[in-house]
Scaffold this motif. Sequence first.
Motif, short mmCIF file in Angstrom:
data_model
loop_
_atom_site.label_atom_id
_atom_site.label_comp_id
_atom_site.label_asym_id
_atom_site.label_seq_id
_atom_site.Cartn_x
_atom_site.Cartn_y
_atom_site.Cartn_z
N ALA A 5 0.87 -1.07 0.15
CA ALA A 5 -0.08 -0.08 0.03
C ALA A 5 0.76 1.34 -0.07
O ALA A 5 0.46 2.14 -0.54
N HIS A 6 1.77 1.11 0.69
CA HIS A 6 2.79 2.49 0.76
C HIS A 6 3.23 2.56 -0.74
O HIS A 6 3.87 4.01 -0.72
N ARG A 9 -0.41 0.36 -3.60
CA ARG A 9 -1.23 -0.78 -4.18
C ARG A 9 -2.57 -0.70 -3.61
O ARG A 9 -2.74 -0.15 -2.41
N GLY A 12 -4.02 1.97 -1.25
CA GLY A 12 -2.73 2.61 -1.12
C GLY A 12 -2.77 3.85 -0.58
O GLY A 12 -3.15 4.26 0.62
N ARG A 13 -1.88 4.84 -1.21
CA ARG A 13 -1.65 6.14 -0.89
C ARG A 13 -2.56 6.94 -0.40
O ARG A 13 -2.66 7.76 0.69
N GLU A 46 3.47 -1.64 6.67
CA GLU A 46 2.87 -0.72 5.59
C GLU A 46 2.99 0.73 6.32
O GLU A 46 3.14 1.73 5.48
N TYR A 50 5.32 4.03 4.86
CA TYR A 50 4.58 4.82 4.31
C TYR A 50 4.90 6.28 5.30
O TYR A 50 5.31 7.41 4.67
#
Length: 124
Positions: A5-6, A9, A12-13, A46, A50
């Motif tokens: 996610a970072h 995906r 994600g962001r 994650e 991030y």
Amino acid sequence: LLEGAHEGRGLGRAFLRHVERCRLLLHLVDGESAEPAAEYLAINRELQLYSPRLAATPQVVLVSKAELPHVAERINETVAAIRAVAPHGRILPFSAHSGLNVQQLMQRTHALLRQVQPQQAQEA
């Protein structure tokens, strides 16, 4: 939240940017998971990748589906596995379906939110 996610995906962001505004994270772990501690660690990894600041946001870990007999049978083991890797003891089995510990969750969340300063005050 998906692994990666970072890097963008899944949601994600966009999701992580949204979560950055929260003062408290309710971290849901599937009570049926074969590896609840690994799932907990993957999500927190994650968050850390991030933003270390986001990873430092206070959390309550909720173990879901606690009303299911096979989950209830091993709930102590599940909580112990998460407690072994979590930097805090805020772990609560609950069931949205049956209402198990939902009132306690609301009370604890309210109390924790009163303790956690709004981010605007922290940044000032």
